[in-house]
Write a protein that holds these residues in place. Structure first.
Motif, PDB file in Angstrom:
ATOM      1  N   TRP A 207      21.504 -56.038   7.268  1.00 57.96           N
ATOM      2  CA  TRP A 207      20.054 -55.258   7.201  1.00 57.96           C
ATOM      3  C   TRP A 207      19.533 -55.947   5.999  1.00 57.96           C
ATOM      4  O   TRP A 207      20.079 -56.407   4.939  1.00 57.96           O
ATOM      5  CB  TRP A 207      20.447 -53.577   7.076  1.00 57.96           C
ATOM      6  CG  TRP A 207      21.145 -53.109   8.126  1.00 57.96           C
ATOM      7  CD1 TRP A 207      21.253 -53.484   9.476  1.00 57.96           C
ATOM      8  CD2 TRP A 207      21.801 -51.933   8.120  1.00 57.96           C
ATOM      9  NE1 TRP A 207      22.064 -52.675  10.023  1.00 57.96           N
ATOM     10  CE2 TRP A 207      22.447 -51.591   9.256  1.00 57.96           C
ATOM     11  CE3 TRP A 207      22.288 -51.014   7.033  1.00 57.96           C
ATOM     12  CZ2 TRP A 207      23.253 -50.380   9.633  1.00 57.96           C
ATOM     13  CZ3 TRP A 207      22.915 -49.888   7.255  1.00 57.96           C
ATOM     14  CH2 TRP A 207      23.562 -49.622   8.629  1.00 57.96           C
ATOM     15  N   SER A 208      18.155 -55.286   5.884  1.00 61.58           N
ATOM     16  CA  SER A 208      17.276 -55.603   4.933  1.00 61.58           C
ATOM     17  C   SER A 208      17.970 -54.817   3.482  1.00 61.58           C
ATOM     18  O   SER A 208      18.237 -53.688   3.739  1.00 61.58           O
ATOM     19  CB  SER A 208      16.129 -55.386   4.953  1.00 61.58           C
ATOM     20  OG  SER A 208      15.196 -55.261   3.879  1.00 61.58           O
ATOM     21  N   SER A 209      17.715 -55.328   2.244  1.00 59.36           N
ATOM     22  CA  SER A 209      18.432 -54.793   1.334  1.00 59.36           C
ATOM     23  C   SER A 209      17.199 -53.565   0.713  1.00 59.36           C
ATOM     24  O   SER A 209      17.389 -53.050  -0.439  1.00 59.36           O
ATOM     25  CB  SER A 209      18.459 -55.715   0.059  1.00 59.36           C
ATOM     26  OG  SER A 209      17.341 -56.289  -0.391  1.00 59.36           O
ATOM     27  N   THR A 210      16.099 -53.591   1.325  1.00 63.65           N
ATOM     28  CA  THR A 210      15.061 -52.603   1.058  1.00 63.65           C
ATOM     29  C   THR A 210      14.908 -51.732   2.089  1.00 63.65           C
ATOM     30  O   THR A 210      15.068 -52.128   3.490  1.00 63.65           O
ATOM     31  CB  THR A 210      13.750 -53.205   0.396  1.00 63.65           C
ATOM     32  OG1 THR A 210      13.122 -54.195   1.574  1.00 63.65           O
ATOM     33  CG2 THR A 210      13.938 -53.999  -0.760  1.00 63.65           C
TER      34      THR A 210
ATOM     35  N   LYS B 284       8.166 -48.698  -0.511  1.00 60.58           N
ATOM     36  CA  LYS B 284       9.263 -49.574  -0.337  1.00 60.58           C
ATOM     37  C   LYS B 284      10.309 -49.287  -1.399  1.00 60.58           C
ATOM     38  O   LYS B 284       9.876 -49.256  -2.657  1.00 60.58           O
ATOM     39  CB  LYS B 284       8.661 -51.332  -0.311  1.00 60.58           C
ATOM     40  CG  LYS B 284       9.973 -52.027   0.082  1.00 60.58           C
ATOM     41  CD  LYS B 284       9.099 -53.501   0.000  1.00 60.58           C
ATOM     42  CE  LYS B 284      10.109 -54.676   0.091  1.00 60.58           C
ATOM     43  NZ  LYS B 284       9.432 -55.898   0.373  1.00 60.58           N
TER      44      LYS B 284
ATOM     45  N   ARG C 181      23.820 -56.035   3.017  1.00 62.03           N
ATOM     46  CA  ARG C 181      24.282 -57.491   3.402  1.00 62.03           C
ATOM     47  C   ARG C 181      25.550 -57.686   4.083  1.00 62.03           C
ATOM     48  O   ARG C 181      25.682 -58.669   4.977  1.00 62.03           O
ATOM     49  CB  ARG C 181      24.566 -58.204   2.026  1.00 62.03           C
ATOM     50  CG  ARG C 181      25.739 -57.754   1.196  1.00 62.03           C
ATOM     51  CD  ARG C 181      25.901 -58.451  -0.216  1.00 62.03           C
ATOM     52  NE  ARG C 181      26.947 -57.864  -0.778  1.00 62.03           N
ATOM     53  CZ  ARG C 181      27.436 -58.255  -1.863  1.00 62.03           C
ATOM     54  NH1 ARG C 181      26.752 -59.104  -2.342  1.00 62.03           N
ATOM     55  NH2 ARG C 181      28.481 -57.544  -2.462  1.00 62.03           N
TER      56      ARG C 181
END
Length: 191
Positions: free
Chosen positions: A161-164, A148, A157
């Motif tokens: 989406w996810s920041s990771t 990850k 953002r």
């Protein structure tokens, strides 16, 4: 008169057209950079996993040394999150990531038998039947590494989406026959 002159004047049209094109072009490039970085991380992870698995199957490395090798190879991506490394050993290829029951339906029915591959003395309720670790001579080892890492471009953002980003690689190899393989346990009747 002035209105006609303004309608025919096209000197500023290029800058307006460029304004319509530049934003979608920049967003597309940023998404491609982010996707390319993810693909690069996946390729590095898969290559590292295959080298680590080969080192482990030879039999002269400890599980800690193998884990340290993987961590050193993916340290560029894992500054924030350490990689999740899972090793499970099996007696034969057909048992990899399968339940212990005979017909592989995940239920130990009355009259059915199961093979206690992980030698814990009980049926594992349809879960993975492998032993934790590298196993022994001639055993099959299933390696999984999950990595990850933060996204390269802080676009997440804005896009929702996810920041990771998470990438996973796995491989299955047979250990070298440096000794005699342990015998597969006899079938046990279901309770």
């Amino acid at each position: 008169m002035i209105g006609r002159k303004l309608r025919r004047d096209t000197r500023g049209a290029t800058i307006v057209e460029m304004g319509f094109v530049i934003l979608p072009l920049c967003l597309t490039l940023l998404v491609l950079f982010d996707f390319g970085y993810r693909m690069y991380a996946q390729a590095v992870l898969e290559g590292t996993l295959h080298r680590a698995a080969r080192l482990a199957t030879i039999g002269d490395k400890t599980p800690t040394q193998i884990d340290d090798f993987v961590k050193s190879q993916v340290k560029l991506f894992s500054k924030v999150y350490p990689p999740d490394i899972d090793k499970a050993s099996y007696f034969q290829f057909s048992g990899v990531a399968k339940s212990e029951d005979e017909n592989r339906n995940g239920v130990c029915e009355v009259g059915e038998t199961y093979i206690d591959e992980n030698k814990n003395g009980m049926w594992d309720n349809g879960s993975n039947s492998g032993n934790t670790g590298l196993g022994g001579s001639d055993d099959i080892v299933f390696y999984t590494v999950t990595l990850k890492f933060p996204r390269l471009v802080p676009l997440a953002r804005f896009m929702g989406w996810s920041s990771t980003e998470t990438v996973t690689a796995n491989t299955v190899l047979r250990n070298q026959p440096y000794g005699a393989q342990a015998q597969l346990p006899s079938p046990i009747p279901c309770p």
